[in-house]
Design a protein around this motif. Sequence first.
Motif, PDB file in Angstrom:
ATOM      1  N   ILE A   1      -0.443  30.937 -44.207  1.00 51.31           N
ATOM      2  CA  ILE A   1       0.908  31.561 -44.326  1.00 51.31           C
ATOM      3  C   ILE A   1       1.941  30.713 -43.486  1.00 51.31           C
ATOM      4  O   ILE A   1       2.806  30.150 -43.749  1.00 51.31           O
ATOM      5  CB  ILE A   1       1.189  33.064 -44.030  1.00 51.31           C
ATOM      6  CG1 ILE A   1       0.399  33.661 -45.108  1.00 51.31           C
ATOM      7  CG2 ILE A   1       2.632  33.377 -43.847  1.00 51.31           C
ATOM      8  CD1 ILE A   1       0.444  35.329 -44.691  1.00 51.31           C
ATOM      9  N   TRP A   2       1.399  30.441 -42.171  1.00 53.58           N
ATOM     10  CA  TRP A   2       2.215  29.913 -41.160  1.00 53.58           C
ATOM     11  C   TRP A   2       2.488  28.275 -41.690  1.00 53.58           C
ATOM     12  O   TRP A   2       3.740  27.886 -41.576  1.00 53.58           O
ATOM     13  CB  TRP A   2       1.475  29.767 -39.880  1.00 53.58           C
ATOM     14  CG  TRP A   2       2.528  29.155 -38.709  1.00 53.58           C
ATOM     15  CD1 TRP A   2       2.580  27.800 -38.475  1.00 53.58           C
ATOM     16  CD2 TRP A   2       3.041  29.855 -37.775  1.00 53.58           C
ATOM     17  NE1 TRP A   2       3.420  27.378 -37.412  1.00 53.58           N
ATOM     18  CE2 TRP A   2       3.669  28.676 -37.005  1.00 53.58           C
ATOM     19  CE3 TRP A   2       3.507  31.108 -37.608  1.00 53.58           C
ATOM     20  CZ2 TRP A   2       4.514  29.065 -35.685  1.00 53.58           C
ATOM     21  CZ3 TRP A   2       4.469  31.457 -36.409  1.00 53.58           C
ATOM     22  CH2 TRP A   2       4.740  30.242 -35.512  1.00 53.58           C
TER      23      TRP A   2
ATOM     24  N   CYS B   1       4.742  27.975 -45.019  1.00 54.50           N
ATOM     25  CA  CYS B   1       5.791  28.313 -44.674  1.00 54.50           C
ATOM     26  C   CYS B   1       6.716  27.170 -43.941  1.00 54.50           C
ATOM     27  O   CYS B   1       7.920  26.848 -44.480  1.00 54.50           O
ATOM     28  CB  CYS B   1       6.318  29.593 -43.966  1.00 54.50           C
ATOM     29  SG  CYS B   1       5.859  30.847 -44.790  1.00 54.50           S
TER      30      CYS B   1
ATOM     31  N   TRP C   1       9.727  24.727 -45.400  1.00 53.20           N
ATOM     32  CA  TRP C   1      10.974  24.561 -44.900  1.00 53.20           C
ATOM     33  C   TRP C   1      11.405  23.215 -44.846  1.00 53.20           C
ATOM     34  O   TRP C   1      12.355  22.630 -44.883  1.00 53.20           O
ATOM     35  CB  TRP C   1      10.804  25.406 -43.541  1.00 53.20           C
ATOM     36  CG  TRP C   1      12.270  25.302 -42.839  1.00 53.20           C
ATOM     37  CD1 TRP C   1      12.558  24.471 -41.699  1.00 53.20           C
ATOM     38  CD2 TRP C   1      13.581  25.892 -43.016  1.00 53.20           C
ATOM     39  NE1 TRP C   1      13.798  24.612 -41.361  1.00 53.20           N
ATOM     40  CE2 TRP C   1      14.461  25.531 -42.193  1.00 53.20           C
ATOM     41  CE3 TRP C   1      13.763  26.969 -43.917  1.00 53.20           C
ATOM     42  CZ2 TRP C   1      15.818  26.061 -41.994  1.00 53.20           C
ATOM     43  CZ3 TRP C   1      15.397  27.351 -44.083  1.00 53.20           C
ATOM     44  CH2 TRP C   1      16.135  26.821 -43.003  1.00 53.20           C
TER      45      TRP C   1
ATOM     46  N   PRO D   1      12.404  28.864 -38.881  1.00 58.04           N
ATOM     47  CA  PRO D   1      11.137  29.519 -39.603  1.00 58.04           C
ATOM     48  C   PRO D   1      10.149  29.902 -38.675  1.00 58.04           C
ATOM     49  O   PRO D   1       9.468  31.012 -38.690  1.00 58.04           O
ATOM     50  CB  PRO D   1      10.543  28.141 -40.206  1.00 58.04           C
ATOM     51  CG  PRO D   1      11.386  27.089 -39.665  1.00 58.04           C
ATOM     52  CD  PRO D   1      12.552  27.730 -39.349  1.00 58.04           C
TER      53      PRO D   1
ATOM     54  N   LEU E   1       8.675  33.722 -38.817  1.00 58.29           N
ATOM     55  CA  LEU E   1       7.328  33.989 -38.650  1.00 58.29           C
ATOM     56  C   LEU E   1       6.974  34.701 -37.469  1.00 58.29           C
ATOM     57  O   LEU E   1       5.973  35.468 -37.663  1.00 58.29           O
ATOM     58  CB  LEU E   1       6.585  32.627 -38.828  1.00 58.29           C
ATOM     59  CG  LEU E   1       6.771  31.976 -40.207  1.00 58.29           C
ATOM     60  CD1 LEU E   1       6.143  30.358 -39.924  1.00 58.29           C
ATOM     61  CD2 LEU E   1       5.929  32.682 -41.242  1.00 58.29           C
TER      62      LEU E   1
END
Length: 293
Positions: free
Chosen positions: A28-29, A32, A36, A141, A145
Amino acid sequence: MHQQKSQKSNIHMKKIANLFYQPKYMVIWVVCITLWTFLFPIIYKPTFGYRYETIWNDDATLRISILAAIVFGVTVGSRLILYFTTRHNHLSVGQHAIWLLCELTVMCLFCDLFLCLHAHCGYFELLPKILACATLSMAFPYGILWLYFEKTACSRQLAQSVSVIADLKTGIERTNQNAVRFADDKNNIKLVVEADRLIFIESAGNYVNITYENAGKVVRYSLRNTMKGIEDACTANGIVRCHRSYFVNLKHVKLLKREADGILAEIDVAGVDAVPVSKTYAGDIVRQFSTQA
């Protein structure tokens, strides 16, 4: 004033949530941060003080895609290094913030090299502008996060605490003579667990994280106390010190494995990572484990 300084110090010493080390959340990190990086130049179109055509021109989409690929590669590398080098000794919040700063700096160095080669700009002339732009843009971001991971971790801890409270209300644990009673730093009993169900205990700043089995599930309970404060309760019930930051239940150790950086105690419970054994305690742990076997 002293209390404020102490609170700030506690925040920096607090360990980051386990979610930061779980593969699902690492993916996920990475996704994302990469998305971005791709979307931000399209929306904002930073020129770093040059004419737009100098940096982006007709190949803007291609260049942005390459920059996103660079960021993807750096982020994947950073997350892998984080996973394999610190999962047995979790970083504090302050250490992880420094890690992110280094990660961001490496991204900027590679992105600056790419832009300089394709836009014919001076490397050290463009670098400060890229660093400033990346720091400001990535704060969004990174912050979102971080908050999301912490919120998810807190929700999980809350659910576990509710489960623990439910167990305590039944009184089953209190009637068991083999139960370990854990008190907080004010000497109030907060958790009672059968010794055989305890797996390991890890230090986390002003807290200790107690990992045990409950109804076939692995539960982690955070108790405000120190390793010294719970040592008597542990040793009296066969839970032994194996590291400055760990106690382990040898009944759940299936194998002691020697590696380059020391000994690891592999646990017989699925989904639980190995526990490190430091040189200080290695002799006693090996002897007790051999006797038990």
